[in-house]
Design a protein around this motif. Structure first.
Motif, PDB file in Angstrom:
ATOM      1  N   ILE A 272       0.812  -1.220   0.000  1.00 29.38           N
ATOM      2  CA  ILE A 272       0.000   0.000   0.000  1.00 29.38           C
ATOM      3  C   ILE A 272       0.851   1.279   0.000  1.00 29.38           C
ATOM      4  O   ILE A 272       0.570   2.201  -0.772  1.00 29.38           O
ATOM      5  CB  ILE A 272      -0.994  -0.014   1.186  1.00 29.38           C
ATOM      6  CG1 ILE A 272      -2.127  -1.007   0.882  1.00 29.38           C
ATOM      7  CG2 ILE A 272      -1.578   1.370   1.427  1.00 29.38           C
ATOM      8  CD1 ILE A 272      -3.097  -1.190   2.007  1.00 29.38           C
ATOM      9  N   PRO A 273       1.915   1.399   0.798  1.00 34.10           N
ATOM     10  CA  PRO A 273       2.731   2.621   0.718  1.00 34.10           C
ATOM     11  C   PRO A 273       3.407   2.795  -0.639  1.00 34.10           C
ATOM     12  O   PRO A 273       3.794   3.912  -0.994  1.00 34.10           O
ATOM     13  CB  PRO A 273       3.775   2.424   1.831  1.00 34.10           C
ATOM     14  CG  PRO A 273       3.141   1.459   2.774  1.00 34.10           C
ATOM     15  CD  PRO A 273       2.340   0.534   1.922  1.00 34.10           C
ATOM     16  N   ARG A 274       3.545   1.706  -1.402  1.00 33.06           N
ATOM     17  CA  ARG A 274       4.172   1.798  -2.728  1.00 33.06           C
ATOM     18  C   ARG A 274       3.187   2.234  -3.801  1.00 33.06           C
ATOM     19  O   ARG A 274       3.571   2.442  -4.950  1.00 33.06           O
ATOM     20  CB  ARG A 274       4.755   0.432  -3.123  1.00 33.06           C
ATOM     21  CG  ARG A 274       5.789  -0.129  -2.163  1.00 33.06           C
ATOM     22  CD  ARG A 274       6.155  -1.538  -2.569  1.00 33.06           C
ATOM     23  NE  ARG A 274       7.156  -2.144  -1.684  1.00 33.06           N
ATOM     24  CZ  ARG A 274       7.516  -3.431  -1.731  1.00 33.06           C
ATOM     25  NH1 ARG A 274       6.932  -4.228  -2.599  1.00 33.06           N
ATOM     26  NH2 ARG A 274       8.424  -3.898  -0.910  1.00 33.06           N
ATOM     27  N   THR A 275       1.926   2.322  -3.475  1.00 34.49           N
ATOM     28  CA  THR A 275       0.908   2.684  -4.452  1.00 34.49           C
ATOM     29  C   THR A 275       0.960   4.180  -4.731  1.00 34.49           C
ATOM     30  O   THR A 275       0.676   4.990  -3.852  1.00 34.49           O
ATOM     31  CB  THR A 275      -0.496   2.299  -3.930  1.00 34.49           C
ATOM     32  OG1 THR A 275      -0.509   0.913  -3.587  1.00 34.49           O
ATOM     33  CG2 THR A 275      -1.549   2.570  -4.982  1.00 34.49           C
ATOM     34  N   ASN A 276       1.344   4.544  -5.965  1.00 33.96           N
ATOM     35  CA  ASN A 276       1.468   5.963  -6.350  1.00 33.96           C
ATOM     36  C   ASN A 276       2.209   6.772  -5.285  1.00 33.96           C
ATOM     37  O   ASN A 276       1.643   7.714  -4.699  1.00 33.96           O
ATOM     38  CB  ASN A 276       0.082   6.569  -6.603  1.00 33.96           C
ATOM     39  CG  ASN A 276      -0.589   5.986  -7.829  1.00 33.96           C
ATOM     40  OD1 ASN A 276      -0.098   6.121  -8.938  1.00 33.96           O
ATOM     41  ND2 ASN A 276      -1.706   5.319  -7.627  1.00 33.96           N
ATOM     42  N   PRO A 277       3.461   6.444  -5.008  1.00 35.31           N
ATOM     43  CA  PRO A 277       4.173   7.089  -3.895  1.00 35.31           C
ATOM     44  C   PRO A 277       4.400   8.588  -4.082  1.00 35.31           C
ATOM     45  O   PRO A 277       4.668   9.284  -3.105  1.00 35.31           O
ATOM     46  CB  PRO A 277       5.504   6.329  -3.847  1.00 35.31           C
ATOM     47  CG  PRO A 277       5.680   5.791  -5.232  1.00 35.31           C
ATOM     48  CD  PRO A 277       4.304   5.483  -5.735  1.00 35.31           C
ATOM     49  N   LEU A 278       4.291   9.098  -5.308  1.00 32.66           N
ATOM     50  CA  LEU A 278       4.555  10.518  -5.544  1.00 32.66           C
ATOM     51  C   LEU A 278       3.302  11.382  -5.460  1.00 32.66           C
ATOM     52  O   LEU A 278       3.377  12.598  -5.631  1.00 32.66           O
ATOM     53  CB  LEU A 278       5.214  10.699  -6.917  1.00 32.66           C
ATOM     54  CG  LEU A 278       6.567  10.015  -7.088  1.00 32.66           C
ATOM     55  CD1 LEU A 278       7.097  10.217  -8.497  1.00 32.66           C
ATOM     56  CD2 LEU A 278       7.569  10.525  -6.058  1.00 32.66           C
ATOM     57  N   ILE A 279       2.144  10.770  -5.230  1.00 28.25           N
ATOM     58  CA  ILE A 279       0.908  11.535  -5.108  1.00 28.25           C
ATOM     59  C   ILE A 279       0.555  11.636  -3.625  1.00 28.25           C
ATOM     60  O   ILE A 279       0.308  10.615  -2.970  1.00 28.25           O
ATOM     61  CB  ILE A 279      -0.235  10.869  -5.888  1.00 28.25           C
ATOM     62  CG1 ILE A 279       0.132  10.763  -7.376  1.00 28.25           C
ATOM     63  CG2 ILE A 279      -1.526  11.654  -5.726  1.00 28.25           C
ATOM     64  CD1 ILE A 279      -0.931  10.124  -8.234  1.00 28.25           C
ATOM     65  N   PRO A 280       0.538  12.838  -3.058  1.00 31.47           N
ATOM     66  CA  PRO A 280       0.300  12.990  -1.607  1.00 31.47           C
ATOM     67  C   PRO A 280      -0.993  12.350  -1.129  1.00 31.47           C
ATOM     68  O   PRO A 280      -1.054  11.860   0.006  1.00 31.47           O
ATOM     69  CB  PRO A 280       0.265  14.512  -1.416  1.00 31.47           C
ATOM     70  CG  PRO A 280       1.056  15.063  -2.564  1.00 31.47           C
ATOM     71  CD  PRO A 280       0.803  14.141  -3.707  1.00 31.47           C
TER      72      PRO A 280
END
Length: 505
Positions: A272-280
């Motif tokens: 879950i933390p790796r899901t779209n890591p660049l979107i706040p």
């Protein structure tokens, strides 16, 4: 001996240490690959001897070719006036290094000037061959330093587009948010959706070229089969399905701590933390808790496959679309704690049910050994061999297997290859197309691969091909590019889907 080794090194190296290379990453969008590649090729032609024809390279060959790079002595210990070092002028190199440091310090002080591109690189950065060349390079570098960076000629910059904000209204060409045609389309959608029984076939036709942002949430619910076409039944259906989902939460969620579910829960917790890591938006603890519940309940209710890495990505488009129903601003930076509990529960339940409907059609992608993906990758290989034999033979020549890059394309439905705004636009069409996520996706992948045929054919080694295919520069893509991709995919489907003799060799 050191001088001889140094001479061999500089002659053999087509690209000097520190030469500019394209960087493909989410935080650092690449330049136009065609321009960048040409720029590098022109630089590499300077002061190099003809190289042997390239074959499939390996890391050991690379290491062997550069093993003497650190054997070169310091400037003070070597005779740079000797013929062995005519290609490098130490004074010019030192002057250039000083200029680089000075330029970097200026850029750090004035970050707004950092938009200059590779065309702004002063000529003094090249290896100098003679004193006259050195003087010319000094003059050009002095001119560059005197002129403000923002006034220098540079490559055209594409507009920066929000990752997920107002996705359907914006494309990579910077078109206005709402044209007359789009207003007409929006009115057509509203008429369809407000009718007593929505004509789903007509809704699919209207949705194929994209769904307006304002009506996308209800349109996706209808196209996925989550909502009934009858308007009078929709409110009761939503209420019943949302209560059913939270009944699953009460019944199953506590079992995540039981031993036989520990592996599933642990993997979900990691992904879950790796899901779209660049979107706040997706890094907020409350959002991650929602994703955790959705994925765990789905895994419990589908024991044939359970949770598989990649399924976590499939929640994000639904979550963003249903969140946009309550948020007018840019959702990528929206703080979900500002929403009421009822709103969050509705978004969570709707995301779960729509993701479940999607996965029902491609569940063989995630069962043991993932046979669905294996078949689709093999079908992609056969299709590409028919529509572009040159690209197919190029892969064979350098021993690139389709599974090495296309597995992710099938497992994540191209979500790792495209910005999220493009995925949402793509899914408008997938939900409009019969078996869009399973059958039509194959032709989209084929069109996507052939889109990069020039860049693929320019790469002449295994590592270069894989690096390209796993880091395709799509960060600036928008509706326009996705529209062209879908049109090409539809053409391929029309030509090959009902023609098995053309599809196979």
């Amino acid at each position: 001996m050191a001088a001889e080794n140094s001479k061999q090194f500089w002659k053999r190296s087509a690209k000097l240490p520190g030469s500019i290379q394209p960087v493909y990453g989410a935080q650092h969008p690449p330049l136009d690959p065609r321009l960048t590649k040409n720029f590098i090729k022109e630089r590499s032609k300077v002061n190099t001897v003809p190289l042997k024809s390239k074959k499939a390279s390996s890391f050991h060959e690379f290491a062997r070719n550069t093993s003497d790079a650190w054997d070169i002595g310091d400037d003070e210990e070597e005779d740079f006036s000797s013929p062995a070092f005519q290609t490098v002028n130490s004074k010019v190199a030192l002057a250039t290094a000083a200029q680089v440091l000075e330029n970097h310090s200026k850029l750090r002080v004035k970050p707004e000037r950092s938009q200059s591109t590779t065309s702004d690189v002063p000529a003094s950065y090249k290896v100098i061959k003679s004193s006259s060349d050195a003087q010319l390079s000094r003059n050009s570098s002095d001119t560059c330093l005197r002129n403000p960076l923002h006034k220098q000629q540079s490559l055209p910059l594409r507009p920066i587009i929000p990752l997920v904000a107002r996705i359907s209204d914006q494309n990579a060409s910077g078109a206005p948010p709402m044209t007359v045609r789009e207003k007409t389309r929006l009115e057509k959608f509203r008429q369809l959706l407000s009718s007593h029984n929505t004509d789903l076939d007509e809704l699919r036709k209207c949705s194929w070229p994209g769904v307006p942002r304002e009506v996308r949430p209800v349109t996706w619910r209808l196209l996925s089969g989550y909502l009934p076409a009858n308007t009078e039944r929709r409110k009761l259906t939503l209420q019943r399905k949302r209560e059913e989902y939270f009944g699953f939460i009460e019944q199953y969620y506590d079992s995540r701590n039981e031993e036989h579910h520990q592996d599933t829960y642990r993997q979900i917790h990691i992904d879950i933390p790796r899901t779209n890591p660049l979107i706040p938006l997706f890094q907020q603890p409350l959002v991650q808790e929602i994703f955790e519940r959705i994925l765990f309940i789905w895994a419990i209710r589908h024991p044939a496959s359970g949770y598989v890495q990649g399924i976590n990505d499939l929640v994000t488009p639904f979550f963003v679309v249903f969140l946009s129903e309550y948020v007018e601003e840019d959702v990528e930076n929206f703080d979900v704690t500002n929403l009421s509990q009822d709103m969050l529960r509705s978004i969570e339940a709707d995301s779960f049910w729509c993701m479940s409907k999607l996965l029902d059609g491609i569940q063989d992608n995630y069962t043991f050994a993932q046979p669905g993906i294996q078949k689709k990758v093999k079908a992609l290989e056969e299709l590409v061999s028919r529509i572009d034999e040159q690209v197919h033979n190029h892969f064979r020549r350098y021993e690139v297997e389709y599974l090495q890059f296309a597995f992710r394309w099938m497992n994540n439905l191209l979500m790792r290859e495209l910005p999220l705004r493009c995925t949402i636009r793509l899914w408008d069409t997938y939900q409009s197309e019969p078996e869009g996520f399973s059958h039509f996706h194959l032709y989209v992948c084929a069109a996507f691969l052939i889109k990069w045929r020039k860049e693929i054919l320019d790469e002449e080694d295994f590592q270069g091909l894989l690096m390209l295919l796993q880091n395709l520069p799509t960060i600036h893509w928008g509706n326009e590019e996705i529209g062209l991709l879908l049109a090409e995919a539809y053409r391929l489907k029309y030509m090959f889907a009902d023609a098995p003799n053309h599809y196979r060799r």
